[in-house]
Design a protein around this motif. Structure first.
Motif: not given
Ligand code: EPZ
Length: 429
Positions: A96, A121, A125-126, A163-165, A305, A327, A371, A429
């Motif tokens: 993404y 989940d 959306d963010q 949100t990291v992503g 992680d 998380i 993990r 992941g």
């Molecule tokens: C990144 O995932 C990492 N993946 C994950 O690592 C890591 O666990 C996670 O960040 C948290 O640090 C990569 O970097 C490729 P988030 P990401 O958006 O970006 C919610 C690993 O093992 N959320 O920070 O998907 C979501 O559902 C992987 O290396 C929304 O609700 O994580 C979650 O509950 C696993 N809406 C929380 O936020 C959104 O639009 C954190 O997700 C986006 C996220």
């Protein structure tokens, strides 16, 4: 499917060198598309997620040349299309990031909706909120995310959830937008700082990465660069926990100790000896480990992680530990597998209650995700007897040469190829 066969009980001893950070490189490889010249990336880990990311660039028309171990020259200037091949993208959640980078470069992007929900989940959306704030129209059809913008105008983006992503995608989409973008409630992970440093080395104007307010002034052009990716804090933490679980004595090299603070503090709290040097940490154990409580949080809190790996270690500590996964809502799938090895863990929603049983016994187990698979390796290394771990492709997505690195520390681990296999699934992941 390949398996790991581990004969446990040997304390890990010696030195291990940490590779480049998976969660940084899966953002920085797509980010090369934003440059108007070729880029050279160094310290690129040899893991499946990197192979998929480089393959996507290649299929889209980029020149990708391996110059040496972990060194790639990527010329993405020939990429004109903004559609990412479905078959490749659907396998990797990090695909993404091509949304943000293609939107930032071409003002349009069409990428497969990210992969399955192995951790619960995982909506985007963010991410879409950030793209819309910059002026893009976003839609979903036939499993593809479709984004278009006549032009991208700098804007204020407030994330309802850290949100990291989402933070990374907002940076990628706004780095060439017209004007100033302010991201508030931004994630602060080390890989976000690394992406900002990478883009700034190309001529971007990003300030505040690593804090919860990031300011990005759009620029017209981004030049080529040569950049070395930071070491992987989660790979480092995994080897720190493995050393502790086997009551070994290991020097973990090529780390940034500041990135490991929350892990280091928790290890010290349960009785592990942690010696910090400039770019390495030494882990040893000379007494019993004791219980603790952990709650996963966005950086600089305890990283989600590292939750499966640390929970595995707590099975070997005296007393009852409590682990809260704050998380993701389904990140205890490894518990059933650990129970086969003698763990006594009860899970209620996002909370695991871990009894310190003090030992594991080897058993056949299956890695449910990246993990969790690493956690099962740690359990196998500490167990008495033999542990067979199936579906190790999950583990190889994020750990470069894990069996060689563990063997160099004295572990009895081999990879066994099993003829015939089910269709290979790669989880999000
Ligand atoms: C990144 O995932 C990492 N993946 C994950 O690592 C890591 O666990 C996670 O960040 C948290 O640090 C990569 O970097 C490729 P988030 P990401 O958006 O970006 C919610 C690993 O093992 N959320 O920070 O998907 C979501 O559902 C992987 O290396 C929304 O609700 O994580 C979650 O509950 C696993 N809406 C929380 O936020 C959104 O639009 C954190 O997700 C986006 C996220």
């Amino acid at each position: 499917m390949d398996k790991f066969i581990i004969k446990g009980g040997t304390p890990l001893k010696g030195e291990v060198t940490i590779s480049g950070a998976k969660n940084a490189v899966v953002a920085e490889i797509p980010a090369v598309i934003l440059a108007d010249e070729p880029c050279v990336l160094e310290n690129v880990p040899d893991i499946a997620d990197v192979s998929i990311s480089l393959r996507i660039l290649y299929e889209m028309g980029a020149d990708v040349n391996k110059l040496g171990d972990g060194v790639y020259r990527i010329d993405a200037t020939k990429i004109k299309d903004s559609i990412v091949p479905y078959e490749l993208a659907r396998h990797m959640r990090a695909s993404y990031y091509f949304l943000g980078t293609l939107l930032g470069k071409f003002h349009r992007a069409r990428v497969a909706m990210p992969g399955g929900c192995y951790l619960g989940d995982r909506p985007i959306d963010q991410h879409l909120k950030a793209f819309s704030a910059l002026g893009a129209d976003c839609s979903l059809d036939n499993g593809m995310v479709d984004i278009n913008a006549d032009m991208l105008i700098g804007s204020q983006i407030y994330f309802d959830k850290i949100t990291v992503g989402g933070t990374i995608n907002a940076i990628l989409a706004s780095v060439k937008a017209t004007g100033l973008t302010i991201i508030e409630n931004a994630a602060k992970e080390p890989h976000i700082v690394d992406l900002a440093n990478f883009l700034n080395s190309m001529g971007a104007d990003i300030m505040g990465a690593g804090t919860d307010v990031i300011k990005i002034r759009g620029v017209k052009h981004l030049k080529g660069t040569q950049y070395a990716i930071i070491p992987d804090q989660i790979e480092a933490g995994t080897y720190m926990v493995a050393a502790a679980a086997t009551k070994g004595d290991v020097l973990i090299k090529n780390v940034i100790p500041k990135h490991l603070e929350s892990i280091t503090q928790k290890l010290a709290k349960i009785g592990v000896n942690v010696e910090e040097y400039d770019d390495s940490v030494r882990i040893s154990v000379d007494g019993p480990l004791v219980k603790t409580s952990i709650k996963t949080m966005p950086h600089p809190g305890f990283p989600t992680d590292m939750q499966p790996q640390f929970s595995t270690l707590l099975c070997l500590a005296e007393g009852t530990s409590i682990v809260t996964e704050d998380i993701f809502n389904n990140r205890f799938r490894y518990v059933d597998e650990l129970r086969r090895m003698g763990a006594d863990i009860s899970v209620e929603g996002r909370v695991a209650v871990i009894e310190g049983v003090g030992k594991f016994s080897g058993a056949p187990v299956t890695a449910p995700d990246l993990r969790a698979g690493a956690a099962l390796v740690i359990a196998g290394l500490a167990a008495s007897g033999v542990t067979e771990i199936d579906d190790i492709y999950h583990i190889e997505r994020g750990y470069e040469n894990i069996e060689q690195k563990l063997r160099s520390l004295g572990a009895d681990i081999i990879k066994k190829s099993v003829p015939g296999s089910s269709v290979r699934k790669i989880e999000a992941g």
